[in-house]
Enzyme design. Structure first.
Site, mmCIF file in Angstrom:
data_model
loop_
_atom_site.group_PDB
_atom_site.id
_atom_site.type_symbol
_atom_site.label_atom_id
_atom_site.label_comp_id
_atom_site.label_asym_id
_atom_site.label_seq_id
_atom_site.Cartn_x
_atom_site.Cartn_y
_atom_site.Cartn_z
ATOM 1 N N CYS A 2 6.762 -4.862 9.965
ATOM 2 C CA CYS A 2 7.780 -3.718 9.483
ATOM 3 C C CYS A 2 9.300 -3.932 10.137
ATOM 4 C CB CYS A 2 7.216 -2.373 9.645
ATOM 5 S SG CYS A 2 7.561 -1.120 8.516
ATOM 6 N N LYS A 599 4.797 16.687 1.639
ATOM 7 C CA LYS A 599 4.655 15.420 1.297
ATOM 8 C C LYS A 599 3.212 14.893 1.164
ATOM 9 C CE LYS A 599 5.634 11.041 0.741
ATOM 10 N NZ LYS A 599 6.393 10.530 -0.404
#
Length: 604
Positions: A2, A599
């Protein structure tokens, strides 16, 4: 993926690398590591878990040097373990590299390298490149990287260091890479926040760029060695803005991340010659007689798309349920039922409770999940990760398209295993799937047109979305996006249902968004558009490029590239995401944190 950081200069490289990796923690990761060029050679320290574990390990054996590379990894190939963490090295330890992205042909490369005597120490696709570099290196590190990259296929941002060279070399295709320019020092990172404490002069590398960094300067060429010029820009961002990649909102950043997200979702999974996919699942598809899809919100629409594909390609009976209703209807389940739970966060309580009900009744279980280590990953027997990376905007975008791709992969897998999908048809689908990242890039270029359409209709009080077959879920998702972030009332229906009630709503004040891409039901969709026009409705059509009929019927047309009809939702939903975004911005809404929404919904 990442996070990537590289440094060459006069500072203690370890400090720069650890600081940069901390500034990229928001991207998510499950292991981390650094390699530093010391007087004794390249020294590598890497650990699974959080950066604190890496920092603790480095503290026990300090690394002194002014050149190094660092990486945070979110596992795609191989578990999050110390050996699988980056950096990876050649067998002699003289070259170290870090990598974001996917090498799609790593298995065939690995087999060939092993046949030539190479020994692998990890399960990753990245280590393949280390062994290739060992073969191609003849004194020029940049040339070795260029030659090695000719053998790989896929998306990547690669950074390489050698113990004999005071330089770092790197290359990118699809996965982002940014050069930071300093005085007597230079930097590399996957995202701008890692660079901000040291410089605000940056170069955003383009696809196909290969770069050499020394203390004195930066040299950029293409993969053939031809020099290229890239403009250095001054970034004037706060840290929050930098984390957004210069975009005004996380949602827009995540919409634009979709090409490389789809590369990650597809990466290493397509086996075109055999007409199948490699999903790494222990589940035996021949032991499944029916599927129950359990999901909420956006994930449920991905599941509905999955139902269409599983039944079409695999002839596998599939029930689709809103998770909050599933366990209360006393579903009929047995040991040959597969409970397919879909969730970005892996923490959605309704989905978890629905899954638990199915398991209590004896069902097998499979999760389609983004967040590793989440509750759902622990409760299912098998996981198909979508590899979308962290999604911060409350309204899901990139996770949705990644889920659609995961559904397509799963349907091909079942279809081939059950003998329902012919080799030629599977090969055709896989070829089309490989095109998806580029096709989504093309759709993103339509943003100015979408913004123009948004300007025309942003004062509307209501919207209607229509689609048929696999485009019905796209209509549902388009309406949901608009509701979530603009607070405009929007409804969605299968287009054939319009005349069974919703047609009463249509007048000159109602914008009607119609998914009208080419496919078996195209002519029926045209008839629906004519019905809307006859009642004064304003038609916004999502149509296939080259369609000459649609402009005669619709007030506004947003074209998307032609693709296999079963895959059309993956490109068609992108303009709907952009439309919702542009309307919400025009109305002054809080795009990333819309009112009343969370979320991850962890209460029933």
């Amino acid at each position: 993926m990442c996070g990537i950081v590289g440094y060459v200069g006069f500072r203690n490289a370890t400090d720069v690398l650890l600081d940069g990796l901390r500034r990229l923690e928001y991207r998510g990761y499950d292991s981390a590591g650094i390699a530093v060029r010391t007087p004794e050679g390249l020294k590598v320290v890497k650990r699974s878990g959080k950066l604190s574990a890496l920092a603790q390990a480095v503290g026990k054996t300090p690394l002194q040097g002014a050149l190094g590379i660092g990486h945070t990894r979110w596992a795609t190939h191989g578990a999050p373990t110390d050996p699988n963490a980056h950096p990876h090295t050649t067998e002699d330890g003289r070259i170290a590299l870090i990598h974001n992205g996917i090498f799609e042909n790593y298995l065939e490369l690995k087999e060939a390298l092993e046949a030539r005597g190479h020994r692998f120490r990890s399960e990753t696709d990245t280590e393949v490149l280390a062994h290739l570099l060992e073969e191609t290196y003849r004194g020029d590190l940049l040339e070795a990287l260029r030659e090695a990259l000719k053998a790989v296929r896929g998306a990547y941002a690669v950074v390489v260091a050698h113990e004999d060279h005071e330089e770092i070399v790197a290359a990118r295709t699809v996965s982002p890479l940014v050069v930071g320019l300093g005085e007597g020092e230079n930097f590399l990172a996957s995202d701008v926040p890692a660079l901000l404490p040291y410089t605000r002069r940056v170069i955003f590398l383009h696809d196909g760029d290969v770069v050499r960094l020394t203390r004195e300067g930066v040299e950029i060429t293409d993969l053939e060695g031809r020099p290229v010029q890239r403009e250095a820009v001054e970034v004037d961002w706060t840290l929050e803005a930098a984390e957004k990649g210069g975009f005004p909102h996380y949602m827009l950043k995540e919409i634009y991340e979709q090409p490389w997200v789809l590369e990650n979702t597809l990466g290493g999974r397509l086996r075109e010659e055999e007409g199948t996919v490699e999903l790494g699942l222990a589940l035996d598809p021949r032991e499944v007689d029916r599927v129950h899809v359990i999901a909420c919100g956006t994930a449920s629409y991905a599941g509905l798309y999955g139902k269409y594909l599983l039944e079409t390609l695999a002839r596998l009976p599939t029930e689709w349920d809103v998770a909050s209703e599933y366990r209360y209807r006393d579903p009929v389940v047995d040991s040959r039922t597969l409970a397919l739970a879909i969730s970005q966060s892996g923490e959605t309580i309704d989905t978890l409770e629905g899954l638990r009900e199915a398991k209590r009744k004896g069902a097998r279980s499979l999760g389609v999940i983004n967040a590793k280590g989440s509750t759902l990953t622990r409760e299912v027997e098998d996981v198909l990760y979508i590899h979308a990376g962290p999604e911060i905007g409350v309204a899901s975008t990139k996770a949705y398209t990644a889920m659609l791709v995961a559904m397509a992969l799963l349907a091909v897998w079942f279809g081939r295993a059950r003998g329902a999908l012919a080799l030629e048809e599977a090969q055709s689908l896989l070829r089309e799937m490989r095109r998806l990242p580029r096709l989504v890039e093309e759709v993103l270029e339509k943003r100015p047109l979408v913004a123009h359409v948004a300007e025309k209709y942003h004062q509307a009080r209501d919207f209607l979305f229509l689609g048929r077959h696999v485009q019905a879920p796209t209509a549902y998702e388009g309406a949901l996006k608009l509701k979530e972030i603009s607070y405009i009332h929007a409804e969605a229906y299968p287009a054939g249902e319009m005349k069974h009630g919703p047609i009463a709503l249509i007048d000159e004040h109602l914008p009607v968004v119609v998914l009208a891409t080419k496919g078996p039901l195209y002519e029926k969709t045209l008839s629906n558009i004519q019905e809307v026009r006859a009642r004064g409705g304003k038609v916004i059509a999502i149509a296939t490029e080259g369609d000459e009929e649609i402009p005669r019927l619709a007030q506004d047309v947003i074209y998307v590239p032609e693709v296999h009809p079963l895959l059309a939702p993956i490109v068609s939903v992108v303009p709907l995401q952009l439309l919702a975004y542009e309307i919400a911005v025009l109305l002054g809404r809080d795009v990333d944190q819309p009112r009343n929404l969370a979320k991850s919904v962890t209460v029933e």
